[in-house]
Enzyme design. Sequence first.
Site, PDB file in Angstrom:
ATOM      1  N   SER A   7     -76.270 -12.341 -81.716  1.00  0.00           N
ATOM      2  CA  SER A   7     -76.786 -13.077 -82.863  1.00  0.00           C
ATOM      3  C   SER A   7     -76.489 -14.571 -82.701  1.00  0.00           C
ATOM      4  O   SER A   7     -76.936 -15.175 -81.727  1.00  0.00           O
ATOM      5  CB  SER A   7     -76.197 -12.489 -84.149  1.00  0.00           C
ATOM      6  N   ASP A  51     -83.620  -4.221 -87.001  1.00  0.00           N
ATOM      7  CA  ASP A  51     -82.680  -5.298 -87.341  1.00  0.00           C
ATOM      8  C   ASP A  51     -83.224  -6.058 -88.554  1.00  0.00           C
ATOM      9  O   ASP A  51     -84.343  -6.595 -88.505  1.00  0.00           O
ATOM     10  CB  ASP A  51     -82.580  -6.234 -86.121  1.00  0.00           C
ATOM     11  N   HIS A  65     -78.648  -4.355 -86.497  1.00  0.00           N
ATOM     12  CA  HIS A  65     -77.979  -5.571 -85.997  1.00  0.00           C
ATOM     13  C   HIS A  65     -76.483  -5.329 -85.761  1.00  0.00           C
ATOM     14  O   HIS A  65     -75.754  -6.247 -85.450  1.00  0.00           O
ATOM     15  CB  HIS A  65     -78.160  -6.674 -87.050  1.00  0.00           C
TER      16      HIS A  65
END
Length: 280
Positions: free
Chosen positions: A150, A226, A259
């Site tokens: 991320s 996600d 995620h």
Amino acid sequence: MDLTINSQQRCFEGTQGFYSHDSAICGGAMNFAVYQPPQAKDGAKVPMVTFLSGLTCTEENFTAKAGAQRVAAELGLMLLMPDTSPRGCGYPGEDDDYDLGSGAGFYLDATQAPWSARYRMYSYITRELPALIAEHFPVDAGRQGIFGHSMGGHGALTIHLKNPGVYRSVSAFAPVCAPSQCPWGRKAFTAYLGEDETLWEDYDSCALIRRQPSDAKIFIDQGAEDPFLSEQLKPDLLVAACEDAGQHFEFRMQPDYDHSYYFIQTFVEDHLRHHAKTLT
Ligand SMILES: N[C@@H](CCC(=O)N[C@@H](CSC=O)C(=O)NCC(=O)O)C(=O)O
């Protein structure tokens, strides 16, 4: 440079440790974790892969949740897990938002006050921390890779692209691919780098790839479920930049994954083997 050992434990015949030190670049105490594989003994130097974590994380998230040590031990890779920002600076609003300030350093050198005094994660990760590691751990500094998740995926991609001869292998889980074009990145870059968006390009993977692709293969896993995919991560922009610039890449859209660190622990072995191909 002095180092404080906060804890060290046996793990897959190697050693998992948590450490802190006084950082000159970040102007205060910084924490990090290192996994030393069993091959790192009797003076033998091993390659190292740095993992950059995402928003809200510390050095502990990947270390405890990714399950990377078993494969790192098999492959003889040292793992370095830095914290994601300086802490306790006393700046107004520093702890108010999960996407700015503490836990959200974005792996750049801030130019705007008050952040510019201590939010210098780019220089910290690329200069001060590797020098400290080389002084205290049996690492072969000529064999380094970098990966992240991320915000940390953005950090890994940009740091590789700006230093391809040092970080010779690169990969990312669900990276923020175009921080100049998503809310997380625009908020952080405005605060840390100011309003002039041309200056943001130095920390934007898509812009960097279009400027100068690297010789490495960029390896990316992304979960199709996600929740941040379309608004914050925008991998389509990175794929387009790679295709336009001739950057070698492999992008895997993983059906049903989100995620989280469950996604990361599912595919972390593939990432470590990707790095080992170049580094070992
Ligand atoms: N608003 C959420 C966002 C926090 C979050 O999802 N953090 C991710 C990284 S997101 C991009 O950088 C993360 O890795 N969290 C740590 C973990 O152990 O899962 C929130 O505050 O929950």
